[in-house]
Design an enzyme around this catalytic site. Structure first.
Site, PDB file in Angstrom:
ATOM      1  N   TYR A   1      69.684 -10.486  19.446  1.00 32.44           N
ATOM      2  CA  TYR A   1      69.944 -11.877  19.779  1.00 32.44           C
ATOM      3  C   TYR A   1      70.562 -12.599  18.589  1.00 32.44           C
ATOM      4  CZ  TYR A   1      67.325 -11.103  23.987  1.00 32.44           C
ATOM      5  OH  TYR A   1      66.911 -10.629  25.191  1.00 32.44           O
TER       6      TYR A   1
ATOM      7  N   GLU B   1      73.849   5.025  29.368  1.00 31.39           N
ATOM      8  CA  GLU B   1      74.923   4.869  28.399  1.00 31.39           C
ATOM      9  C   GLU B   1      74.695   5.710  27.149  1.00 31.39           C
ATOM     10  OE1 GLU B   1      75.382   0.737  27.701  1.00 31.39           O
ATOM     11  OE2 GLU B   1      76.046   0.332  29.715  1.00 31.39           O
TER      12      GLU B   1
ATOM     13  N   ASN C   1      71.778 -16.493  32.971  1.00 34.47           N
ATOM     14  CA  ASN C   1      72.634 -15.404  33.437  1.00 34.47           C
ATOM     15  C   ASN C   1      73.530 -15.763  34.613  1.00 34.47           C
ATOM     16  OD1 ASN C   1      73.777 -12.951  33.460  1.00 34.47           O
ATOM     17  ND2 ASN C   1      72.024 -11.851  34.258  1.00 34.47           N
TER      18      ASN C   1
ATOM     19  N   CYS D   1      73.608  -7.754  29.964  1.00 36.91           N
ATOM     20  CA  CYS D   1      72.419  -8.284  29.305  1.00 36.91           C
ATOM     21  C   CYS D   1      71.493  -7.163  28.845  1.00 36.91           C
ATOM     22  CB  CYS D   1      71.652  -9.190  30.258  1.00 36.91           C
ATOM     23  SG  CYS D   1      72.679 -10.356  31.121  1.00 36.91           S
ATOM     24  N   HIS D   2      71.572  -6.048  29.497  1.00 34.54           N
ATOM     25  CA  HIS D   2      70.663  -4.950  29.163  1.00 34.54           C
ATOM     26  C   HIS D   2      70.924  -4.381  27.774  1.00 34.54           C
ATOM     27  CE1 HIS D   2      74.198  -3.191  31.174  1.00 34.54           C
ATOM     28  NE2 HIS D   2      74.051  -2.215  30.310  1.00 34.54           N
TER      29      HIS D   2
END
Length: 102
Positions: A22, A82, A45, A53-54
């Site tokens: 963040y 990912e 969001n 966001c993940h």
DNA sequence: CTTTTGACTGAGT
DNA sequence: AACTCAGCCAAAA
């Protein structure tokens, strides 16, 4: 451009297979001290489904957890998809996966 | 309008 | 290393 939009823009730029904190996002958005606002921005969001966001975690590498898109399991699954490998406690190794911007 | 709350962080103990 | 404290600021009550 408002701060929120900068946040969304920065988050969108996080490379696949990487995560960002963040504070990092806040810095990219121009105000390192607004880390909490980043949380708010993502909480709202408005670009749900468009902004990854993940890939945004707190400084410990812990997922936001609690709520999210479909559920926290979904968030974790997306990251694993990912190439992110989670620790036993459910956090990510920032040494390896923290987005190396600059 | 004022107060509370929170997807946070960094410094201090 | 773990815990506490304070600063930050927008949205919700």
């Amino acid at each position: 451009m408002g701060f929120f939009e900068k946040v969304y823009n920065a988050v969108r730029k996080i490379p696949k297979g990487r995560v960002a904190t963040y504070g990092q996002i806040a810095r990219l958005a121009g105000d390192p001290r607004k880390a909490r606002i980043v949380g708010w921005a993502l909480h709202s969001n408005p670009y749900k489904g468009e902004v990854p966001c993940h890939r945004v975690v707190n400084r410990n590498g812990n997922l936001s957890g609690a709520f999210a898109f479909e559920g926290m399991d979904e968030q974790k699954r997306l990251l694993e998809m990912e190439g992110i490998v989670f620790e036993k406690d459910g956090s990510v190794d920032l040494k390896k996966y923290k987005w190396d911007d600059k």
